[in-house]
Design a protein around this motif. Sequence first.
Motif, mmCIF file in Angstrom:
data_model
loop_
_atom_site.group_PDB
_atom_site.id
_atom_site.type_symbol
_atom_site.label_atom_id
_atom_site.label_comp_id
_atom_site.label_asym_id
_atom_site.label_seq_id
_atom_site.Cartn_x
_atom_site.Cartn_y
_atom_site.Cartn_z
ATOM 1 N N ALA C 381 31.090 -22.182 24.473
ATOM 2 C CA ALA C 381 30.313 -21.300 25.332
ATOM 3 C C ALA C 381 29.067 -20.935 24.783
ATOM 4 O O ALA C 381 27.844 -21.047 25.338
ATOM 5 C CB ALA C 381 31.130 -20.083 26.047
ATOM 6 N N GLU C 382 29.213 -20.462 23.699
ATOM 7 C CA GLU C 382 27.888 -19.945 22.971
ATOM 8 C C GLU C 382 26.846 -20.873 22.847
ATOM 9 O O GLU C 382 25.688 -20.826 22.896
ATOM 10 C CB GLU C 382 28.271 -19.192 21.540
ATOM 11 N N ALA C 385 25.507 -22.219 26.062
ATOM 12 C CA ALA C 385 24.471 -21.533 26.452
ATOM 13 C C ALA C 385 23.079 -21.312 25.772
ATOM 14 O O ALA C 385 22.165 -21.610 26.212
ATOM 15 C CB ALA C 385 24.886 -19.989 26.479
ATOM 16 N N ALA C 386 23.254 -21.588 24.336
ATOM 17 C CA ALA C 386 22.017 -21.611 23.527
ATOM 18 C C ALA C 386 21.314 -22.689 23.493
ATOM 19 O O ALA C 386 20.371 -23.060 23.635
ATOM 20 C CB ALA C 386 22.393 -21.324 21.989
ATOM 21 N N THR C 391 26.287 -26.442 32.950
ATOM 22 C CA THR C 391 27.618 -26.880 33.559
ATOM 23 C C THR C 391 28.109 -25.591 34.133
ATOM 24 O O THR C 391 27.975 -24.570 33.718
ATOM 25 C CB THR C 391 28.398 -27.299 32.396
ATOM 26 N N PRO C 392 29.054 -25.579 35.024
ATOM 27 C CA PRO C 392 29.651 -24.626 35.607
ATOM 28 C C PRO C 392 30.393 -23.820 34.547
ATOM 29 O O PRO C 392 30.923 -22.710 34.645
ATOM 30 C CB PRO C 392 30.485 -24.827 36.994
ATOM 31 N N SER C 393 31.267 -24.667 33.677
ATOM 32 C CA SER C 393 32.230 -24.007 32.951
ATOM 33 C C SER C 393 32.372 -24.848 31.340
ATOM 34 O O SER C 393 32.222 -26.346 31.760
ATOM 35 C CB SER C 393 33.544 -23.907 33.618
ATOM 36 N N ILE C 394 32.668 -24.431 30.375
ATOM 37 C CA ILE C 394 32.921 -25.413 29.352
ATOM 38 C C ILE C 394 34.366 -26.182 29.439
ATOM 39 O O ILE C 394 34.519 -27.069 28.489
ATOM 40 C CB ILE C 394 32.795 -24.528 27.884
ATOM 41 N N PHE C 395 35.044 -25.838 30.519
ATOM 42 C CA PHE C 395 36.174 -26.481 30.691
ATOM 43 C C PHE C 395 36.127 -27.904 31.479
ATOM 44 O O PHE C 395 36.927 -28.710 31.764
ATOM 45 C CB PHE C 395 37.402 -25.776 31.258
#
Lengths: 342, 381, 503
Positions: C381-382, C385-386, C391-395
């Motif tokens: 997630a980090e 974002a960086a 994407t809506p989610s990392i899943f």
Amino acid sequence: MDFKRIAKPALLAGAMVLGSAVSAFAFTACQVTDTGGIDDNGFNQTAWKGVTDAEAKFGVEGRFLESQAETDYAANINSLLASGDCGVIITVGFLMGDATKAAAEANPDQKFSIVDYAYDPTIPNVIGQVFATDQAAFLAGYLAAGMTKSGTVGTFGGINIPPVTVFMDGFAWGVDYYNKQKGTNVTVLGWDPAAKEGLFTNNFDSLDDGRTFAQNLYDEGADIVLPVAGPVGLGSAALADELGTDKLMIVGVDADQYLTNPEKNHVYLTSILKNMDATVMQVIDDAMNDHFMGGLTVGTLANNGVGLAPYHDMDSMVPADLKSEIETIKQQIIDGTITVGM
Amino acid sequence: MSEPAETPTEKLAHQLLQKAAPSRTVYEDLIIVPVFAIFVALVLGGLVMLATNVSIDTIGRSYIALLTGSVGSLGAISETLTAATPLVLAGLGVAMGFRAGFFNIGAEGQVLMGGMAAVIVGFSFGGLPIYIHLPMALLAGVLVGGLYAGIAGWLRAATGAHEVISTIMLNLISFRLVDYLLKVPFIQKAGRSDPISNAVLDSATLPRLLDWVDPNMRVHAGVFLMLFMVWFCYWLLFKTTIGFEFRASGENPDAARFAGMRSGLIVVLVMALAGALAGLAGANQVLGVLGRASPGFSAGIGFNAISVALLGRSHPVGVLIAGLLFGALEAGGRQMQVDAGVSLDLIGIVQSLIIAFIAAPLLVRAVFPWGFRGKAASRKE
Amino acid sequence: MDIELRGITKRFGEVVANSGVNLSIRAGEVLGLLGENGAGKSTMMNVLSGLYRPDEGEILIDGKPVQFNGPGDGIRAGIGMVHQHFMLVPVFTVAENVVLGVEPTGPLDSLDLKTARAQVREINETYGLEVDPDALIENLPVGIQQRVEIIKVLFRSADVLIFDEPTAVLTPQEVTDFFKIVRALREAGKALVFITHKLHEILEIADRINVLRAGQIVGECLPGEKTDLELAEMMVGRPVSLEVEKKPYEPGEVLLDVKDLTILREDDSLAVDDVSFSVRRHEVVGIAGVQGNGQSALVEALAGVHRIAGGTIAFEGKDITRASARARHQMGIAHIPEDRLKNGVVANFSIAENMVLNSYYDDRYSRGVMMDWNAVNERAAEYSAAFDVRTPSIFETVNHLSGGNQQKMVVAREMSRDTKLLIAAHPTRGLDVGSIEYIHSRLMDARDEGNAVLIVSSELDEVIALSDRILVMFKGKIVAQFGAGGRPADKNDIGLAMAGAAL
């Protein structure tokens, strides 16, 4: 384990109530076939004929379960036990010996009968149906030795178990007897009764194997072949049909295969009858009328438990002398003048 | 780059960790589609039976028998579990192979070899207590099954021989090898001339669980082995680094190689694992159900395991459910014969129809277009 | 033939791909359709070709409304699509591919290839395509294969031709030839739609430009009216910089040293022939060359996933010729592979899983054999974002991401750790302006932080913009060197060297 003691009779009682409520017939005879299936034109079908004959004669209900693999034996017996209506459970085949024994010991109130297995010691609620098939096969061997043009006959079996090899023993001894009587040298391929070794397909269901094995024996010179492997022999009959009976004839087993395999019936020289239908019906009769006694029934030439089928289409080809010799030998076996065996 | 972007980025990162709720289609796929699939299959099976002159009355009775024979009583459930256990175990093995991208067609042979090893240990070593002898026999099945499949893995890794061919050939070898082994005097049962092994000793037999209720109930402790292995495979696949490697190699072997995963090691490991599970299935059969080995005691378990793995979408829990379905069809099918006298061949057709329709969710959706709200429509709300 | 789209809206579940799009396509005109990846260009064209049915709106051909129910309807109405990924059978000849599906037949339904060949020749002559009807597709260069696709469409008597990202796979020379063909088609009165995200191309070829963003038309203009910067802003929706900001060139010590490297392809032909070069810290070395001249094999050999036939590779003075891919990764060599979907990601895995695809065994992500998914997810997630992975989610699985976001994910994975050498093969291929800008700035950051950077790209502009030194590869050899005090990096000279001309 108090529950164990209470639960078991309760469950059994429940099953009995349920069973009698469901069944419309006074008596139900149940059968578990071997892997060849109910319609194998031979072994299983003959045993099932005993049940259908009993249906017609005594008005019982017959029911069967087919086994697809050896793993089904115990499961099939259990299913019939669970249904609760079987007056007698008849298992067809030597390979079911262990499963039948286990079920019979676990359910001492259930009547069982097994074709082709003799327990030693006997089990009180099991009738073993065994057959002196070698007596009839002896006659077939003598006949084959008298009929062969190539001087070579052949046989092969399904699995190397006594109810199979007993056919092959008798057949080989019959050929030997002919050789001794006539000073000929007819050889038997596929079975050595002294060493107890020979040709086996290791199954009771592959028609392809029946064809291949018969082809191999034919290639080695045999013009009469005895396949002792249930429906496997139908493959051999198909080969004989293609080659023509002047090249290859088949000796049927268990039932009169001239009648059970009508499409290819002209290839059968004769059949070695193992009249399981008669013994099965007798067992059902005993079980219905409380004459049931655990132990053994033995089918012989004397009590028509085994025999040789008519020659049918081949009748004109079998010399009259040979026919009468076979009749004589049959009487000699029955009265003990000839002992079938080594 | 130097602006104080800490908070928004962290906030975004936090948002990215949210999981989306499972969509409606997942629920449809898992529950509604199988129910409809069974319905369609039963209707079609009924038509087939009608076409072969089976009366409607008998068809009705046979379907009731299918239900009662599979889940209708304790005895029925016992039979379902007994039939399902080896299928689930071997199915897990095949599924692990699929997950890593390997088509292990050799489960049948691995079942045979593992079963033979378990039988040999099971009738030897008399006098040992059950808590030593039984695990020894099971372990023998696991090890030999694993080694046998490992041959195919090694051939693939070392020579590039395709595992489909090598496992099929190993199957054929195992059939004849078992025939031979069963005639070896030390293994063959005394006094028998046919190929059959000595009986497994009580100390190596998987204890039956319900024989105190009814001696005919065959369900045995192998059920616990099955459940443990379902959990183990799930854990291995989704919680460990090895499982991660398996899955990555299966989904995209090139990317796995580029990421530095060792494909040779993975193929040997996964094949050995698949064989170990199939071997355990074989051990389960001989130690829990048959009590001995005879030719063909595998009874097609290894081949059905392929269907079980595919039907279960190669997910351990899916394999469990698929295996139970197969087991239920086997037990229920037997009851169809007993109660309705339907022939074994027709029962086979009905069983196959049910499995085929469950395996083809798109077909079921096509047959019942109004039964499903579909992907596009359901998400509008 | 003129086509009018009115108020076209197309949804996929919750995603609105096109919303109220109006578009007019006219005979004898090239309409340029500009938009980022995921802006809805391809969806719109698939609506037009009959592959998708619009949820709202209508299509008018020559003023009459029509309804398409399948891909066949579009082609029957005279609308032909030339896809980005060619749909050709490699072992068939050109003529066989052209007639596939509409085979002309002779007596007894036999395949009449003679007529087919004649028709292909006729189309060839009309538009100056110069394609041998009897050549096997697999033997043809990409540029010619594209012409076969064009012939396929013309053979089916299309009056409207839609090109989806047609230049993505072409060399600069091939692009020039392709534009000639486009102009010839325009002269012949065909209506043409040119979909791209490349600004200079659209300015060169289009007669009219529509800009698409987030499923809607956000602007229409003529090529002369706007500069490339203005178009880029329209397309991305914010001010962008098209220049790469570069700090002065101050190379450090040699980090990667390649000596006499020889690499064979799978069929034992020479891919890389006795190549030597080095890359220093604080330096970007670009390798230019037409695709298929050994660059791919070179990069893979450096990353440890391609066998080496001869020569040595040294990293920080240590010989790593035989080191495994994992060992090199651990030494600080990062690799952005050329084909991200094939080699860079596992498409059915989640972003989180892909983010640790080559570092899952690291202490940060696992304890013994147990994965630490919480740590993985937090890191993923980090980094997402960086590195601006949208994407809506990392899943979410990676196949749900657009190409640009997939690439940013790969870049995030490779650059979000301590690296020393960064090998990037076609790092921006198929990406839109916004993503390209972002990845370029990240690569420059890596250089300024002390990394050695090796870039392989077939986009000459990109190589020139990023590199401190440029090596040109031709037939497996390094044939020329530009920049860093040597020959100046002139685009024409480099182009000539790429084509094999001796300088």
